[in-house]
Design an enzyme around this catalytic site. Structure first.
Site, PDB file in Angstrom:
ATOM      1  CG  ASP A   1     107.796 -81.419 -75.861  1.00 11.63           C
ATOM      2  OD1 ASP A   1     107.368 -80.793 -74.873  1.00 11.63           O
ATOM      3  OD2 ASP A   1     108.962 -81.277 -76.281  1.00 11.63           O
TER       4      ASP A   1
ATOM      5  CG  ASP B   1     108.498 -81.577 -83.910  1.00 10.37           C
ATOM      6  OD1 ASP B   1     108.245 -82.801 -83.856  1.00 10.37           O
ATOM      7  OD2 ASP B   1     109.431 -81.060 -83.261  1.00 10.37           O
TER       8      ASP B   1
ATOM      9  CB  CYS C   1     110.931 -66.718-101.657  1.00 12.04           C
ATOM     10  SG  CYS C   1     110.148 -66.813-100.023  1.00 12.04           S
TER      11      CYS C   1
ATOM     12  CB  CYS D   1     109.014 -64.834 -97.220  1.00 13.10           C
ATOM     13  SG  CYS D   1     110.771 -64.417 -97.239  1.00 13.10           S
TER      14      CYS D   1
ATOM     15  CB  CYS E   1     112.170 -63.047-100.682  1.00  6.06           C
ATOM     16  SG  CYS E   1     113.271 -64.365-100.106  1.00  6.06           S
TER      17      CYS E   1
ATOM     18  CG  HIS F   1     113.804 -67.394 -97.014  1.00  2.00           C
ATOM     19  ND1 HIS F   1     113.129 -67.131 -98.178  1.00  2.00           N
ATOM     20  CD2 HIS F   1     114.582 -68.479 -97.263  1.00  2.00           C
ATOM     21  CE1 HIS F   1     113.480 -68.007 -99.093  1.00  2.00           C
ATOM     22  NE2 HIS F   1     114.363 -68.838 -98.575  1.00  2.00           N
TER      23      HIS F   1
END
Lengths: 391, 391
Positions: free
Chosen positions: A96, A273, A311, A313, A316, A342
């Protein structure tokens, strides 16, 4: 600007909405849009390594010019060979302009047409950001996508204030564009213009038209997610997105809850974002296919299921709610790391499903199922676009 | 105790010292000795995942009974299926007895022959630890190696105080042993006796001999690393280790700097633990093959080399000193994670080299090179064993 023609390709327009699916080709790789960008404010997405970011599916990340300018300094990042090498992330990066942080974090001294004189929120030291300075710092950081230095007002703001601010943002955009062309890296860094105009459609139009005279590689919708109700957010998108060129990427700054991501994509936004999913995670709240869950709560002390049984991930696959709750309660940073992993994985899988719905012309069904709570009872309700002032 | 014969195998005795190389066979895998055990106080080695622990070469970790008893509670850990499953570490674990923490962290109310009444350092709540309670909690946590509840005095302490404490520790060890046999899990959990006796060789002998009447699967040297000079530490080891049975593992509690690890191994110690390498790392100091390095220092702001060019850890393969310094300065937890990973990897590689020197009868050369600073100029000097009181 011929160099930027074709860097963004719209591959499919959804049949029932303004949504589109496409690809953004950057020097550090291709990004499939619509895309959510995790925020790595200080050259790191809090708690995560760059390899973990890859593992959750991140394709592009955002970093904050204001923070990096103060620490470690853009000169240090430049000496390291740029931000990608400094932080060991070899994928695309967007920085930014520092504008939003200067207005929200620093003690402001003075805003003039020249720029903004401010005091650092860290040590009170005095600094001057001008459009040229922001461009030079972002050039030194070396991101793939850089942003014009703009003025960002709070919500609500009076029309005459917003009008003056839009015109200043336009003049700053012209100076940014000139610096980028003459002293920047216009072959490898895509500069985005930022449309301002608050909740005034007429001013949004004025901003969008003035910026397009400069033919930027991409356009952002700025000045949202600054405290306005969701109905205003979507009404401003309704009024603004159609004014942007169809062949350039459109970036909605600061939006990142699943409902607003969906509404923005519906309206033709390609990039978003937000710090919220990662901040929420560090505070112990996660998105799951069964709903939002505050794993810090005592209710999970003996819950030996994963955060989200659906999930895939790392958190998990290996750890239980009870263990993660324990880690959060005793301030072991592994806990925040697991919830962050996660939530980012959840959001990236949400984006994958969303992109597929766009490509298969199923966005109305996807949207209806989302608000019915299918797949994830997140408790969101569709925002009703607010009536905006006519002029 | 026939069940524990052969669980520890001495495979080689070094020709010039008391050092030995061996293997410890636990229900969760084999551990090569001499071994350093990283400390996971609250069911996590601070900042690291269990998979990262594996990656640095950790074979066994230590966790703290006092902390886990308070949070999340040993009942929660037991309900999770034990500490291994709770924290997703499938390798061997050793738990301490809670004794050291009760004496060093809690507000003490009362020490009697029954046990210790104390207030939690967290919320002031009152608790009673007895030998039986410590055994029950450690049984519920389910570590592979558990420790007798002992009294640990500060250094220095008067002889009569130490004598009374040794005798109390012996009586507590008898109660621990009985509970372990009758209500514990003596088939799968190895209980270690802890030799106390401060800096008094005669009391060390009394403690060691009394404990051996119970024939424990292993023996620890306790009451060191409590503020005494290194010369006293090694003199106590000189006086104590020869009194321990050769066919049982010997664990020196709380020692973990490379020099004292080396001196302890020289004297016949097989296992060690210490929070120092990980705590140092979180404060920004790392061991490297070029010496100790405080990467937080301004000198490293533009140092784009890895922490240690000779290291193969994740931190050294991907990140620079400048980046890690930046992360530490701005309080990004990834910084502490990278320094922790590095220090543990450094120490585990040190242990690998040390084990090899033992197996190849090269320990004097290894020791001389270490103090000359070859391989790592860590600035250590060999401790001169102190003269201990005769009786």
């Amino acid at each position: 600007m011929a160099g930027w023609d074709g860097w963004f390709v719209v591959e499919h327009r959804e049949a029932h909405s303004q949504a589109r699916a496409g690809r953004l080709v950057t020097p550090h790789g291709v990004v499939e849009t619509p895309v959510f960008m995790p925020v790595g404010t200080q050259a790191a997405v809090k708690t995560l390594s760059p390899h973990e970011l890859r593992a959750v599916g991140a394709e592009i990340i955002l970093s904050n010019t204001y923070h990096l300018y103060l620490r470690p300094g853009s000169d240090v990042v430049a000496a390291a060979g740029g931000l990608h090498r400094f932080m060991a992330w070899d994928g695309p990066i967007l920085t930014d302009s520092g504008g939003f942080q200067v207005f929200s974090l620093a003690s402001l001294r003075q805003v003039t047409d020249d720029g903004v004189r401010f005091r650092s929120h860290l040590d009170g030291s005095e600094h001057l950001f001008t459009p040229e300075r922001s461009m030079a710092v972002q050039r030194d950081l070396g991101a793939d996508i850089i942003m014009c230095f703009d003025e960002c007002l709070a919500y609500p703001a009076r029309r005459d204030e917003v009008e003056a601010s839009v015109d200043r943002t336009t003049r700053w955009a012209q100076r940014c564009h000139r610096f980028w062309q003459e002293e920047g890296n216009p072959e490898r860094q895509a500069l985005f213009g930022i449309v301002q105009g608050g909740a005034y459609p007429e001013l949004r139009r004025r901003s969008a038209e003035a910026l397009q005279e400069l033919d930027f590689p991409g356009y952002a919708v700025g000045g949202l997610s600054v405290g306005e109700p969701a109905g205003v957010t979507v009404a401003v998108l309704d009024a603004t997105v159609p004014l942007l060129p169809a062949d350039r990427p459109r970036y909605l700054m600061g939006v990142g809850t699943p409902d607003l991501i969906l509404e923005a994509v519906w309206r033709g936004i390609d990039m978003m974002d937000c710090v919220l999913p990662t901040r929420m995670a560090r505070h112990g709240t996660v998105y799951t296919s069964e709903g939002k869950l505050t794993v810090r709560n005592a209710a999970f002390a003996r819950d030996f299921r994963p955060l989200d049984p659906a999930c895939d991930c790392y958190a998990c696959r290996h750890f239980t709610r009870a263990y993660i709750r324990h880690l959060l309660k005793v301030n072991e940073t592994l806990g925040m790391r697991l919830t962050t992993l996660h939530n980012l994985r959840y959001l990236h899988r949400f984006m994958e499903r969303l992109r597929q719905a766009v490509r298969e012309d199923r966005l109305p069904e996807f949207r209806a199922a989302f608000y019915r709570g299918e797949g994830a009872v997140l408790g969101f309700r569709p925002p009703e676009p607010a009536a905006l002032p006519e002029a």
